[in-house]
Design a protein around this motif. Structure first.
Motif, PDB file in Angstrom:
ATOM      1  N   PRO A  14       0.636  -1.160   0.203  1.00 40.87           N
ATOM      2  CA  PRO A  14      -0.026   0.028   0.078  1.00 40.87           C
ATOM      3  C   PRO A  14       0.729   1.160  -0.017  1.00 40.87           C
ATOM      4  CG  PRO A  14      -0.728  -1.529   1.526  1.00 40.87           C
ATOM      5  CD  PRO A  14       0.601  -2.131   1.132  1.00 40.87           C
ATOM      6  N   TYR A  15       0.272   2.321  -0.763  1.00 41.50           N
ATOM      7  CA  TYR A  15       1.296   3.237  -0.679  1.00 41.50           C
ATOM      8  C   TYR A  15      -0.008   4.573  -0.508  1.00 41.50           C
ATOM      9  CZ  TYR A  15       4.987   6.598  -2.599  1.00 41.50           C
ATOM     10  OH  TYR A  15       6.025   7.459  -2.544  1.00 41.50           O
ATOM     11  N   GLY A  16      -0.432   4.747   0.636  1.00 44.25           N
ATOM     12  CA  GLY A  16      -1.461   5.452   1.272  1.00 44.25           C
ATOM     13  C   GLY A  16      -2.874   4.651   0.784  1.00 44.25           C
ATOM     14  N   ASP A  17      -4.151   5.438   0.844  1.00 43.54           N
ATOM     15  CA  ASP A  17      -5.359   4.933   0.823  1.00 43.54           C
ATOM     16  C   ASP A  17      -5.645   4.718  -0.848  1.00 43.54           C
ATOM     17  OD1 ASP A  17      -5.507   7.547   0.465  1.00 43.54           O
ATOM     18  OD2 ASP A  17      -7.391   7.834   1.830  1.00 43.54           O
ATOM     19  N   ALA A  18      -5.108   5.239  -1.699  1.00 43.91           N
ATOM     20  CA  ALA A  18      -5.458   5.445  -2.973  1.00 43.91           C
ATOM     21  C   ALA A  18      -4.522   4.939  -3.886  1.00 43.91           C
ATOM     22  CB  ALA A  18      -5.910   6.644  -3.490  1.00 43.91           C
ATOM     23  N   LEU A  21       2.529   0.797  -4.337  1.00 42.51           N
ATOM     24  CA  LEU A  21       3.772   0.772  -4.959  1.00 42.51           C
ATOM     25  C   LEU A  21       4.096  -0.484  -5.315  1.00 42.51           C
ATOM     26  CD1 LEU A  21       6.143   2.495  -5.819  1.00 42.51           C
ATOM     27  CD2 LEU A  21       6.964   2.227  -3.580  1.00 42.51           C
ATOM     28  N   LEU A  62       3.713   2.957  -9.593  1.00 41.69           N
ATOM     29  CA  LEU A  62       2.676   3.448  -8.846  1.00 41.69           C
ATOM     30  C   LEU A  62       1.438   3.035  -9.370  1.00 41.69           C
ATOM     31  CD1 LEU A  62       2.042   5.502  -6.648  1.00 41.69           C
ATOM     32  CD2 LEU A  62       2.067   7.037  -8.155  1.00 41.69           C
ATOM     33  N   GLU A  64      -2.257   3.760  -9.234  1.00 42.21           N
ATOM     34  CA  GLU A  64      -3.373   4.709  -8.619  1.00 42.21           C
ATOM     35  C   GLU A  64      -4.806   4.004  -8.459  1.00 42.21           C
ATOM     36  OE1 GLU A  64      -2.286   8.819  -9.095  1.00 42.21           O
ATOM     37  OE2 GLU A  64      -1.968   8.084 -10.814  1.00 42.21           O
ATOM     38  N   ILE A  67     -10.455   4.329  -3.955  1.00 37.19           N
ATOM     39  CA  ILE A  67     -10.420   4.186  -2.398  1.00 37.19           C
ATOM     40  C   ILE A  67     -11.686   3.282  -2.221  1.00 37.19           C
ATOM     41  CG2 ILE A  67     -10.313   5.267  -0.147  1.00 37.19           C
ATOM     42  CD1 ILE A  67      -9.620   7.699  -1.670  1.00 37.19           C
ATOM     43  N   LYS A  68     -11.421   1.930  -1.875  1.00 36.38           N
ATOM     44  CA  LYS A  68     -12.546   1.003  -1.533  1.00 36.38           C
ATOM     45  C   LYS A  68     -11.612  -0.117  -0.877  1.00 36.38           C
ATOM     46  CE  LYS A  68     -16.034   1.854  -4.600  1.00 36.38           C
ATOM     47  NZ  LYS A  68     -16.037   1.989  -6.058  1.00 36.38           N
ATOM     48  N   PRO A  69     -12.584  -0.742  -0.086  1.00 35.65           N
ATOM     49  CA  PRO A  69     -11.946  -1.856   0.811  1.00 35.65           C
ATOM     50  C   PRO A  69     -11.673  -3.086  -0.288  1.00 35.65           C
ATOM     51  CG  PRO A  69     -14.344  -1.247   1.380  1.00 35.65           C
ATOM     52  CD  PRO A  69     -14.103  -0.528   0.265  1.00 35.65           C
ATOM     53  N   HIS A  72      -6.508  -2.879  -2.405  1.00 33.14           N
ATOM     54  CA  HIS A  72      -4.992  -3.018  -2.174  1.00 33.14           C
ATOM     55  C   HIS A  72      -4.645  -4.495  -2.375  1.00 33.14           C
ATOM     56  CE1 HIS A  72      -4.933   1.122  -0.320  1.00 33.14           C
ATOM     57  NE2 HIS A  72      -3.972   1.053  -0.820  1.00 33.14           N
TER      58      HIS A  72
ATOM     59  N   THR B 186      -0.815   7.815   6.710  1.00 30.42           N
ATOM     60  CA  THR B 186      -0.313   6.381   6.778  1.00 30.42           C
ATOM     61  C   THR B 186       1.226   6.300   6.395  1.00 30.42           C
ATOM     62  OG1 THR B 186      -1.059   5.885   4.363  1.00 30.42           O
ATOM     63  CG2 THR B 186      -2.693   5.655   6.010  1.00 30.42           C
ATOM     64  N   VAL B 268       1.900   9.158   3.755  1.00 31.62           N
ATOM     65  CA  VAL B 268       1.036   9.682   2.597  1.00 31.62           C
ATOM     66  C   VAL B 268      -0.372  10.109   3.414  1.00 31.62           C
ATOM     67  CG1 VAL B 268      -0.308   9.164   0.592  1.00 31.62           C
ATOM     68  CG2 VAL B 268       1.943   7.913   1.114  1.00 31.62           C
ATOM     69  N   ARG B 274      -5.730  14.857   2.593  1.00 30.98           N
ATOM     70  CA  ARG B 274      -5.474  15.629   1.324  1.00 30.98           C
ATOM     71  C   ARG B 274      -6.498  16.951   1.091  1.00 30.98           C
ATOM     72  NH1 ARG B 274      -4.837  10.161  -0.254  1.00 30.98           N
ATOM     73  NH2 ARG B 274      -6.679   9.955  -1.298  1.00 30.98           N
ATOM     74  N   VAL B 293      -4.266   2.230   6.606  1.00 27.43           N
ATOM     75  CA  VAL B 293      -4.949   2.113   5.249  1.00 27.43           C
ATOM     76  C   VAL B 293      -6.233   1.730   5.298  1.00 27.43           C
ATOM     77  CG1 VAL B 293      -4.681   1.335   3.058  1.00 27.43           C
ATOM     78  CG2 VAL B 293      -2.573   2.310   3.832  1.00 27.43           C
ATOM     79  N   ALA B 296      -8.428   4.585   6.905  1.00 28.52           N
ATOM     80  CA  ALA B 296      -8.540   5.579   5.880  1.00 28.52           C
ATOM     81  C   ALA B 296      -9.697   5.292   5.015  1.00 28.52           C
ATOM     82  CB  ALA B 296      -6.890   5.896   5.609  1.00 28.52           C
ATOM     83  N   VAL B 297      -9.466   3.787   4.397  1.00 29.09           N
ATOM     84  CA  VAL B 297     -10.405   3.757   3.519  1.00 29.09           C
ATOM     85  C   VAL B 297     -12.012   3.527   4.108  1.00 29.09           C
ATOM     86  CG1 VAL B 297     -11.204   1.795   2.066  1.00 29.09           C
ATOM     87  CG2 VAL B 297      -8.983   2.356   2.128  1.00 29.09           C
ATOM     88  N   HIS B 300     -13.211   7.108   4.214  1.00 21.62           N
ATOM     89  CA  HIS B 300     -13.702   7.461   2.903  1.00 21.62           C
ATOM     90  C   HIS B 300     -14.823   6.820   2.459  1.00 21.62           C
ATOM     91  CE1 HIS B 300     -13.466   9.047  -1.169  1.00 21.62           C
ATOM     92  NE2 HIS B 300     -13.739   7.726  -1.427  1.00 21.62           N
ATOM     93  N   MET B 301     -15.182   5.584   3.129  1.00 21.99           N
ATOM     94  CA  MET B 301     -16.459   4.953   2.435  1.00 21.99           C
ATOM     95  C   MET B 301     -17.794   5.788   3.579  1.00 21.99           C
ATOM     96  SD  MET B 301     -15.440   2.824   0.271  1.00 21.99           S
ATOM     97  CE  MET B 301     -17.030   2.165  -0.061  1.00 21.99           C
TER      98      MET B 301
END
Lengths: 239, 331
Positions: A14-18, A21, A62, A64, A67-69, A72, B186, B268, B274, B293, B296-297, B300-301
């Motif tokens: 994971p490289y953040g929530d969105a 990497l 990367l 992108e 943002i969903k469960p 990743h 994160t 991040v 953001r 993460v 955070a997800v 967002h949901m």
């Protein structure tokens, strides 16, 4: 003594929530780059679930993501399933582009300094630069700039201590054994040796840029008269 | 035939934006678009628009316009005073304008960017599928005084008592604004290249430097000590990446960033983080709050559900009045 590099390993984290990497370790540099490019290409035909965009570099990709469960996990499974199909023997259908360049003078203000550092004449630097085949490794910011490998200078070319604020569009710049063209006005710390009158990035066209990773760029010196005839001409796909 | 427009009476810095140019980062073209995606999305939802509809983004300045057509508008984002023909009105709810009414926004504080959406959206030139401003590619330009922004889809005159009733006030989640921001983050790929990175960021307070823009925020303050050296090859960096450049301080990458970079990435910012970074003005202070993460997800949901509920409520209310509106069920 030559060491045998371990075969490549591909890790997706994971490289953040969105974003995720993808990092390729082991193997040869060329092999790692090829896996990254293969994955980037695969996102076009068969993207992972929730895919948004990707940025392919030398040994990383990367991804992108929405943002969903589960996004990743899905991306990791997609990478694990996809990359082993890379064909290391397949030759990329590389195309060769010729870039006309006005070297030195106002268009390449660092040419003489770079030549002096390399212990060469400016003419010899130009001849050597134009003798090489430069491979586009990544197409990146700013504005679809081609980042190229292929220098065989006697020593790596140093960056400027104080980066320039505004480099004119089309400027050809060197650092280490790499070369880049700034397609649009941009800041940068690389050494400027010349400039092409061609338009490289055109957002009114699809795709906005003609070259892609793996393509070859060759450089060819032109005169100021030839420059005037080529200003603003779009770099075309090779036949 | 007259064109339905907003005539710009006063402007400091404002642009016509959408949520960004998606799909071209693979060739180095940054996504750009509204700095506070939540506020921009809510502004559009409140007037019955789809999320990606062109709207106005105002940065740290006053703004005034006169409409020559009836329309529904909304104002969201950084707090400011909204007046219609001199009468105070609320942010974060639909406002009905009649022709020749003047809207005046002033005194923005506790944030950097406010948003105006109008029913049907604004007409804007699309480049690669978006009107988002890209200063590198020279796409889009600031709105000027005297400009006439063309409405994409004028509506028939609306004069209904419902618009004056609380019924028409939707329960909108208004996030916190201020001069002190808590940015959820994160872990980034290079957090272990610095000493006690997690604790260092948890305890740090950074101040937003004036040398900041839509490409990134420069953050002055203490940074952890680097303990792992070696070259970081250029690689893709997401929006919200918190970088540690060698010159000191931190860089928080925003939506206009270069898509590759070679600095250490310690963390991040999450989608909520953001949003906060997109509202940070010079002199504001940033504190960091570690999260996972997964969390955070989930966050967002939850926010996404609120947006969908709002879009649904607006669709229902507008439909009763015979106004067109975006239906979230038809995605």
């Amino acid at each position: 003594m030559t060491s045998v590099p371990a075969s490549p390993r591909v890790i997706t984290e994971p490289y953040g929530d969105a974003a995720a990497l993808v990092t390729v370790t082991g193997g040869e540099r060329e092999e790692r780059w090829r896996i990254v490019q293969y994955l980037a290409q695969a996102t076009l035909a068969d993207p992972p679930t929730g895919f948004v965009d990707c940025v392919a570099a030398f040994d990383t990709l990367l991804l992108e993501l929405d943002i969903k469960p589960g996004a990743h996990d899905g991306a990791r499974e997609w990478v694990d399933r996809t990359w082993p199909s890379v064909d290391h023997d397949a030759r990329h259908d590389a195309r060769t582009f010729t870039i006309p360049v006005l070297f030195g003078g106002d268009e390449g203000p660092d040419l003489h300094e770079v030549a002096a550092e390399l212990g060469m004449t400016a003419d010899a630097v130009v001849a050597e630069h134009c003798a090489r085949e430069w491979t586009v490794r990544l197409v990146a910011s700013p504005a679809c700039a081609p980042m190229m490998d292929g220098g065989e200078w006697p020593q790596p070319i140093a960056r400027r201590a104080d980066p320039r604020v505004a480099i004119p569009p089309g400027t050809i710049a060197l650092s280490g054994q790499q070369c880049v063209i700034y397609p649009l006005l941009a800041p940068g710390g690389w050494r400027l040796i010349g400039r092409t009158p061609l338009l490289l990035t055109d957002v009114s066209e699809q795709p906005p840029v003609a070259y892609r990773p793996g393509d070859i760029l060759r450089f060819e010196p032109i005169t100021p008269e030839q420059w005037r005839a080529l200003v603003g001409v779009r770099l075309a796909q090779p036949r | 035939m007259t064109v339905d427009t907003l005539h710009i009476d006063q402007v400091g810095y404002a642009t016509v934006q959408d949520l960004g140019r998606v799909g071209y980062e693979r060739i180095g073209i940054a996504v750009n678009g509204a700095g506070d995606q939540w506020a921009a999305t809510v502004a559009n939802a409140l007037v019955g628009n789809a999320p990606r509809t062109p709207h106005i983004e105002i940065t740290a300045s006053d703004f005034a316009f006169t409409t020559n057509a009836p329309l529904v508008m909304s104002v969201t984002g950084a707090p400011l005073t909204v007046q219609v023909d001199g009468y105070a009105r609320h942010m974060w709810e639909p406002l009905v304008l009649q022709p020749r009414q003047q809207v005046r926004l002033s005194g923005m504080h506790s944030g950097l960017r406010s948003y105006i959406a109008v029913s049907g959206g604004l007409h804007a030139t699309q480049v690669l599928g978006s009107c988002a401003v890209d200063t590198v590619l020279g796409i889009g330009s600031p709105v000027r005084r005297g400009d006439s922004l063309v409405l994409e889809r004028p509506i028939a005159t609306v004069d209904h008592p419902q618009f004056r009733h609380a019924f028409f006030r939707f329960a909108v989640h208004v996030p916190a604004y201020g001069a002190d921001w808590i940015v959820p983050i994160t872990p980034g790929p290079d957090l272990d290249a610095v000493e006690y990175g997690e604790r260092a960021l948890a305890e740090a307070v950074h101040e937003v430097s004036p040398v900041s823009n839509h490409i990134g925020l420069r953050l002055d303050g203490a940074v952890p000590t680097r303990i792992r050296f070696g070259e970081v090859l250029s690689r893709g960096v997401p929006v919200g990446a918190i970088e540690m450049p060698p010159g000191g301080g931190l860089l928080a990458l925003l939506r206009g960033r270069h898509v590759t970079a070679g600095y250490l990435v310690l963390a991040v910012a999450t989608q909520e983080g953001r949003r906060a970074l997109g509202q940070c003005a010079p002199g504001h202070r940033v504190r960091w709050s570690w999260t996972t993460v997964d969390e955070a997800v989930q966050e967002h949901m939850r926010r996404q559900e609120r947006i969908t509920a709002l879009q649904h409520n607006v669709f229902t209310a507008f439909s009763e009045l015979g106004l067109p509106a975006y239906d979230p069920r038809c995605v």
